[in-house]
Design an enzyme around this catalytic site. Structure first.
Site, PDB file in Angstrom:
ATOM      1  N   ARG A 172      49.493  39.299  82.468  1.00 59.67           N
ATOM      2  CA  ARG A 172      48.542  40.309  81.950  1.00 59.67           C
ATOM      3  C   ARG A 172      49.243  41.418  81.155  1.00 59.67           C
ATOM      4  NH1 ARG A 172      46.639  36.574  83.096  1.00 59.67           N
ATOM      5  NH2 ARG A 172      45.140  36.084  84.717  1.00 59.67           N
ATOM      6  N   SER A 223      38.145  41.496  86.570  1.00 57.10           N
ATOM      7  CA  SER A 223      38.974  42.044  87.647  1.00 57.10           C
ATOM      8  C   SER A 223      39.337  43.486  87.352  1.00 57.10           C
ATOM      9  CB  SER A 223      40.267  41.245  87.791  1.00 57.10           C
ATOM     10  OG  SER A 223      39.961  39.947  88.205  1.00 57.10           O
ATOM     11  N   GLU A 292      43.716  46.938  85.945  1.00 54.46           N
ATOM     12  CA  GLU A 292      43.861  45.912  84.902  1.00 54.46           C
ATOM     13  C   GLU A 292      42.998  46.285  83.698  1.00 54.46           C
ATOM     14  OE1 GLU A 292      44.213  41.809  86.126  1.00 54.46           O
ATOM     15  OE2 GLU A 292      42.800  41.191  84.574  1.00 54.46           O
TER      16      GLU A 292
HETATM   17  C1  LIG Z   1      32.979  38.314  83.850  1.00 55.69           C
HETATM   18  C2  LIG Z   1      34.392  38.538  83.385  1.00 55.69           C
HETATM   19  C3  LIG Z   1      35.381  37.643  83.745  1.00 55.69           C
HETATM   20  C4  LIG Z   1      36.699  37.840  83.324  1.00 55.69           C
HETATM   21  N1  LIG Z   1      37.654  36.935  83.697  1.00 55.69           N
HETATM   22  C5  LIG Z   1      38.927  37.105  83.281  1.00 55.69           C
HETATM   23  C6  LIG Z   1      39.938  36.157  83.655  1.00 55.69           C
HETATM   24  O1  LIG Z   1      39.697  35.173  84.344  1.00 55.69           O
HETATM   25  N2  LIG Z   1      41.195  36.376  83.200  1.00 55.69           N
HETATM   26  C7  LIG Z   1      41.523  37.446  82.419  1.00 55.69           C
HETATM   27  O2  LIG Z   1      42.687  37.567  82.020  1.00 55.69           O
HETATM   28  N3  LIG Z   1      40.582  38.358  82.058  1.00 55.69           N
HETATM   29  C8  LIG Z   1      39.301  38.213  82.467  1.00 55.69           C
HETATM   30  N4  LIG Z   1      38.347  39.135  82.109  1.00 55.69           N
HETATM   31  C9  LIG Z   1      38.739  40.339  81.335  1.00 55.69           C
HETATM   32  C10 LIG Z   1      38.591  40.224  79.799  1.00 55.69           C
HETATM   33  O3  LIG Z   1      37.573  39.307  79.451  1.00 55.69           O
HETATM   34  C11 LIG Z   1      39.910  39.813  79.131  1.00 55.69           C
HETATM   35  O4  LIG Z   1      40.918  40.766  79.378  1.00 55.69           O
HETATM   36  C12 LIG Z   1      39.744  39.645  77.610  1.00 55.69           C
HETATM   37  O5  LIG Z   1      40.895  39.064  77.088  1.00 55.69           O
HETATM   38  C13 LIG Z   1      39.482  40.966  76.874  1.00 55.69           C
HETATM   39  O6  LIG Z   1      39.136  40.648  75.536  1.00 55.69           O
HETATM   40  P1  LIG Z   1      38.156  41.573  74.686  1.00 55.69           P
HETATM   41  O7  LIG Z   1      38.057  40.994  73.331  1.00 55.69           O
HETATM   42  O8  LIG Z   1      36.882  41.784  75.394  1.00 55.69           O
HETATM   43  O9  LIG Z   1      39.007  42.902  74.634  1.00 55.69           O
HETATM   44  P2  LIG Z   1      38.446  44.391  74.741  1.00 55.69           P
HETATM   45  O10 LIG Z   1      37.951  44.615  76.121  1.00 55.69           O
HETATM   46  O11 LIG Z   1      37.529  44.679  73.620  1.00 55.69           O
HETATM   47  O12 LIG Z   1      39.797  45.212  74.535  1.00 55.69           O
HETATM   48  C14 LIG Z   1      40.797  45.216  75.542  1.00 55.69           C
HETATM   49  C15 LIG Z   1      42.035  45.912  74.955  1.00 55.69           C
HETATM   50  O13 LIG Z   1      42.559  45.088  73.921  1.00 55.69           O
HETATM   51  C16 LIG Z   1      42.697  45.842  72.719  1.00 55.69           C
HETATM   52  N5  LIG Z   1      42.423  44.934  71.611  1.00 55.69           N
HETATM   53  C17 LIG Z   1      41.374  44.082  71.481  1.00 55.69           C
HETATM   54  N6  LIG Z   1      41.482  43.398  70.334  1.00 55.69           N
HETATM   55  C18 LIG Z   1      42.615  43.835  69.720  1.00 55.69           C
HETATM   56  C19 LIG Z   1      43.256  43.521  68.488  1.00 55.69           C
HETATM   57  N7  LIG Z   1      42.755  42.614  67.657  1.00 55.69           N
HETATM   58  N8  LIG Z   1      44.399  44.166  68.177  1.00 55.69           N
HETATM   59  C20 LIG Z   1      44.920  45.097  69.011  1.00 55.69           C
HETATM   60  N9  LIG Z   1      44.352  45.444  70.186  1.00 55.69           N
HETATM   61  C21 LIG Z   1      43.213  44.811  70.535  1.00 55.69           C
HETATM   62  C22 LIG Z   1      41.662  46.953  72.824  1.00 55.69           C
HETATM   63  O14 LIG Z   1      42.006  48.053  72.002  1.00 55.69           O
HETATM   64  C23 LIG Z   1      41.718  47.268  74.308  1.00 55.69           C
HETATM   65  O15 LIG Z   1      42.786  48.149  74.584  1.00 55.69           O
HETATM   66  C24 LIG Z   1      37.019  38.961  82.522  1.00 55.69           C
HETATM   67  C25 LIG Z   1      36.015  39.865  82.151  1.00 55.69           C
HETATM   68  C26 LIG Z   1      34.712  39.662  82.583  1.00 55.69           C
HETATM   69  C27 LIG Z   1      33.643  40.643  82.166  1.00 55.69           C
END
Ligand SMILES: Cc1cc2nc3c(=O)[nH]c(=O)nc-3n(C[C@H](O)[C@H](O)[C@H](O)COP(=O)(O)OP(=O)(O)OC[C@H]3O[C@@H](n4cnc5c(N)ncnc54)[C@H](O)[C@@H]3O)c2cc1C
Length: 301
Positions: A172, A223, A292
């Site tokens: 992570r 999480s 996280e």
């Molecule tokens: C129901 C549910 C289940 C989940 N299960 C998991 C799991 O099994 N495993 C896991 O690892 N995570 C899980 N997650 C967490 C999440 O989905 C992941 O961390 C995912 O990768 C976040 O992606 P996002 O596009 O939504 O990022 P965001 O939430 O929009 O952003 C997260 C961070 O990344 C940065 N960011 C996003 N895109 C960029 C970019 N292009 N360049 C630079 N920075 C950027 C943002 O500025 C922010 O700081 C879960 C979430 C939910 C709601």
């Protein structure tokens, strides 16, 4: 942002003003942002960022907002959303080059349909590719770092392809968390030849398992805490906090490491639950849980 700035920003893509951040996060919490822009393409993204820098407009990149806890305060800046537009994908046999706004579950299903193996863990993670690389998202002992060969990154005004090694992926973690001014634009992934039926059955089985063990129909950010020597949900469970409610937020009764917004939870409700969990786990086990979820428009205390 003044009228002149708004007019100029509109060249680069769809610009929405006075947007509730709660509509951009899966936990459905967050105050009002001055603006949200969906840059039309990579060039428009580069120009948007340059413009913000020149005009001293604060900005922040959002993927799908599935790992963001935003405060209820107003955000006097621009949220740059990469979904909707920065989602091109090009394939050459086992190699795929994908833009950062591409949905991770869609990518997993795309790979499955192409008989490509390597993303079977990703079907239930509701983020974008960019967010997944930033977080090194993963599940079932796999993560995005296992399939990324290079990442196209905007550093200052330079575009650079960074190797997998240079991204310093760990559990992570990635180098991007230490360099918050870098923007992930796209990535090259290397997948392997697989069999559609086998991939499909693994993904179906994992989807069913998630449905049974995670509150997928509720508002959450996945999480809340990183796993340490043992899964964080076990610490939370052993403190008797499963289902515990403060205001309109609660510890999920389905999965203790998920915090649920039951409809009208405020940022304060969520933070109060987080603080309570941290305090109880520290007192009972001497363990410091580590968040996280990413913070936006507030500082960790
Ligand atoms: C129901 C549910 C289940 C989940 N299960 C998991 C799991 O099994 N495993 C896991 O690892 N995570 C899980 N997650 C967490 C999440 O989905 C992941 O961390 C995912 O990768 C976040 O992606 P996002 O596009 O939504 O990022 P965001 O939430 O929009 O952003 C997260 C961070 O990344 C940065 N960011 C996003 N895109 C960029 C970019 N292009 N360049 C630079 N920075 C950027 C943002 O500025 C922010 O700081 C879960 C979430 C939910 C709601």
């Amino acid at each position: 942002m003044n009228d002149q700035q708004i007019l100029k920003l509109k060249q680069f893509g769809k610009l929405n003003l006075q947007v509730p951040i709660s509509s951009l996060t899966t936990i459905r919490v967050g105050g009002i942002a001055d603006g949200v822009i969906y840059p039309k393409n990579v060039l428009a993204l580069l120009e948007t960022i340059q413009f913000c820098k020149n005009e001293a407009i604060d900005y922040f990149i959002f993927g799908n907002g599935s790992n963001i806890l935003a405060s209820d305060d107003a955000y006097h800046g621009l949220i740059i959303k990469l979904t909707r537009t920065l989602n091109n994908i090009y394939q050459n046999d086992h190699r795929i080059v994908v833009e950062a706004g591409y949905s991770l579950p869609s990518l997993a299903y795309y790979a499955m349909k192409q008989n490509l193996s390597g993303l079977q863990w990703a079907g239930g993670i509701p983020g974008t590719l960019g967010g997944a690389i930033f977080m090194n998202a993963g599940a079932y002992h796999s993560s995005i770092s296992n399939v990324v060969s290079e990442v196209l990154v905007l550093k200052g005004s330079e575009l650079e392809w960074m190797s997998n090694k240079a991204c310093e992926f760990e559990y992570r973690k990635s180098i991007f968390q230490e360099n918050r001014d870098w923007i992930i634009i796209a990535a090259r992934l290397h997948l392997t030849q697989g069999d559609f039926k086998t991939i499909e059955s693994i993904m179906n089985e994992r989807r069913d398992r998630r449905l049974n063990t995670q509150p997928l129909s509720e508002y959450t950010f996945g999480s809340c805490f990183r796993n340490l020597d043992k899964p964080s949900w076990q610490y939370i469970d052993e403190c008797g906090l499963r289902g515990h409610r403060i205001g309109d937020a609660s510890v999920s009764s389905k999965h203790s490491n998920f915090i649920v917004n039951n409809e009208n939870a405020t940022f304060e409700d969520i933070i109060n639950i987080i603080d309570l969990i941290k305090e109880k786990v520290k007192t009972q086990f001497g363990v410091d849980l580590v968040l996280e979820v990413e913070s936006f428009n507030w500082k960790h205390h």
